[in-house]
Write a protein that holds these residues in place. Sequence first.
Motif, PDB file in Angstrom:
ATOM      1  N   UNK A 101      64.079  50.502   8.634  1.00 25.29           N
ATOM      2  CA  UNK A 101      63.723  49.825   7.382  1.00 25.29           C
ATOM      3  C   UNK A 101      64.529  50.351   6.202  1.00 25.29           C
ATOM      4  N   UNK A 102      65.043  51.561   6.345  1.00 28.65           N
ATOM      5  CA  UNK A 102      65.828  52.145   5.248  1.00 28.65           C
ATOM      6  C   UNK A 102      67.325  51.978   5.478  1.00 28.65           C
ATOM      7  N   UNK A 103      67.692  51.306   6.545  1.00 34.36           N
ATOM      8  CA  UNK A 103      69.105  51.204   6.892  1.00 34.36           C
ATOM      9  C   UNK A 103      69.746  49.911   6.370  1.00 34.36           C
ATOM     10  N   UNK A 104      68.956  48.829   6.323  1.00 30.22           N
ATOM     11  CA  UNK A 104      69.510  47.535   5.899  1.00 30.22           C
ATOM     12  C   UNK A 104      69.215  47.259   4.427  1.00 30.22           C
ATOM     13  N   UNK A 105      70.184  46.662   3.762  1.00 26.61           N
ATOM     14  CA  UNK A 105      70.020  46.354   2.336  1.00 26.61           C
ATOM     15  C   UNK A 105      70.403  44.904   2.043  1.00 26.61           C
ATOM     16  N   UNK A 106      69.679  44.343   1.113  1.00 26.33           N
ATOM     17  CA  UNK A 106      69.907  42.987   0.620  1.00 26.33           C
ATOM     18  C   UNK A 106      70.948  43.040  -0.480  1.00 26.33           C
ATOM     19  N   UNK A 107      71.909  42.119  -0.449  1.00 15.20           N
ATOM     20  CA  UNK A 107      72.906  42.066  -1.525  1.00 15.20           C
ATOM     21  C   UNK A 107      72.718  40.767  -2.307  1.00 15.20           C
ATOM     22  N   UNK A 108      72.024  40.895  -3.394  1.00 14.67           N
ATOM     23  CA  UNK A 108      71.631  39.729  -4.197  1.00 14.67           C
ATOM     24  C   UNK A 108      72.830  38.861  -4.594  1.00 14.67           C
ATOM     25  N   UNK A 109      73.948  39.492  -4.892  1.00  9.85           N
ATOM     26  CA  UNK A 109      75.093  38.688  -5.369  1.00  9.85           C
ATOM     27  C   UNK A 109      75.630  37.726  -4.303  1.00  9.85           C
ATOM     28  N   UNK A 110      75.259  37.953  -3.057  1.00 16.33           N
ATOM     29  CA  UNK A 110      75.722  37.043  -2.007  1.00 16.33           C
ATOM     30  C   UNK A 110      74.655  36.046  -1.571  1.00 16.33           C
ATOM     31  N   UNK A 111      73.518  36.065  -2.252  1.00 16.06           N
ATOM     32  CA  UNK A 111      72.441  35.148  -1.877  1.00 16.06           C
ATOM     33  C   UNK A 111      72.783  33.729  -2.327  1.00 16.06           C
ATOM     34  N   UNK A 112      72.708  32.777  -1.378  1.00 12.28           N
ATOM     35  CA  UNK A 112      73.069  31.381  -1.711  1.00 12.28           C
ATOM     36  C   UNK A 112      71.873  30.462  -1.615  1.00 12.28           C
ATOM     37  N   UNK A 113      70.696  30.995  -1.831  1.00 11.19           N
ATOM     38  CA  UNK A 113      69.502  30.149  -1.851  1.00 11.19           C
ATOM     39  C   UNK A 113      68.954  29.797  -0.480  1.00 11.19           C
ATOM     40  N   UNK A 114      69.330  30.532   0.552  1.00 10.40           N
ATOM     41  CA  UNK A 114      68.827  30.242   1.898  1.00 10.40           C
ATOM     42  C   UNK A 114      67.311  30.386   1.955  1.00 10.40           C
ATOM     43  N   UNK A 115      66.680  29.539   2.760  1.00  7.38           N
ATOM     44  CA  UNK A 115      65.228  29.584   2.933  1.00  7.38           C
ATOM     45  C   UNK A 115      64.832  29.803   4.395  1.00  7.38           C
ATOM     46  N   UNK A 116      65.639  29.228   5.276  1.00  7.17           N
ATOM     47  CA  UNK A 116      65.288  29.276   6.706  1.00  7.17           C
ATOM     48  C   UNK A 116      66.528  29.714   7.472  1.00  7.17           C
ATOM     49  N   UNK A 117      66.503  30.925   7.962  1.00  9.35           N
ATOM     50  CA  UNK A 117      67.737  31.461   8.538  1.00  9.35           C
ATOM     51  C   UNK A 117      67.606  31.838  10.007  1.00  9.35           C
ATOM     52  N   UNK A 118      68.780  31.916  10.628  1.00  4.17           N
ATOM     53  CA  UNK A 118      68.887  32.389  12.000  1.00  4.17           C
ATOM     54  C   UNK A 118      69.604  33.735  11.949  1.00  4.17           C
ATOM     55  N   UNK A 119      68.891  34.756  12.371  1.00  3.33           N
ATOM     56  CA  UNK A 119      69.461  36.100  12.431  1.00  3.33           C
ATOM     57  C   UNK A 119      70.072  36.266  13.819  1.00  3.33           C
TER      58      UNK A 119
END
Length: 237
Positions: free
Chosen positions: A181-199
């Motif tokens: 949980x402490x290893x992955x980070x969200x990068x807001x500047x690359x967010x393109x408004x996704x709502x439903x994603x496939x990881x």
Amino acid sequence: MYQEIWNLLYPKHCPVCFEILEDQKGDICPSCRKKVKRIRQPYCYQCGKPLLSKEQEYCYDCKRRKLSFDRGFSIVEYDTATAPSILAVKYKNRREFVKFYGRMGREQYEKILRELDLDGIIPVPLARKKQRKRGFNQAELFANEVAGWLSVPVNRRLLIRGKETTPLKELSPLERRAALLKVFFWQEKYYRGERRVLLVDDIYTSGATADACTRILKKHGIEKVYVLTMAIGRGDS
Ligand SMILES: [Zn+2]
Ligand SMILES: [Zn+2]
């Protein structure tokens, strides 16, 4: 003609036995195809692991604890036939094998995935140092294959992976989940408004990685997270 010369110079190899394919139009030898166990119904409604009977809805692990992603799918069983192939992608630079899994994934899941109305594909990131050393991220290669037939864009920068303070291998399953949980980070500047994603990732084992990534994605407003991996361990279903 061009293709024939190319095949002579760079013949395609079988992703399971690694021998040169007799039939260069195929993507696996017929005898190896029989060894690969595709994931078919019945599989766990949560993680996608194969189940022993149709009466079961969830595997043993998913009955005991709820994972945060909405549903998981995997293409083949991770076993003695497929493990060398999947490991060769990242450790022996056999990137071309990813195409084989991508094509099989299309046959198995295209219909289901289309119905999910996805708007982004997120590869599980590698730590920057590891990616620089390897030169590529196998999850990203797989994401690109899936994007090709699903026509959903890949966002490879939305998540990044930081450095692990203790190697995950040295931790207990519980400690590993907390560390991830402490290893992955969200990068807001690359967010393109996704709502439903496939990881997407190469291998699914305990689900801890997919779970950690999903928690971060959902914390930032992603509504649905589905998971697709090339191979999955059978575990004790
Ligand atoms: Zn073969
Ligand atoms: Zn499960």
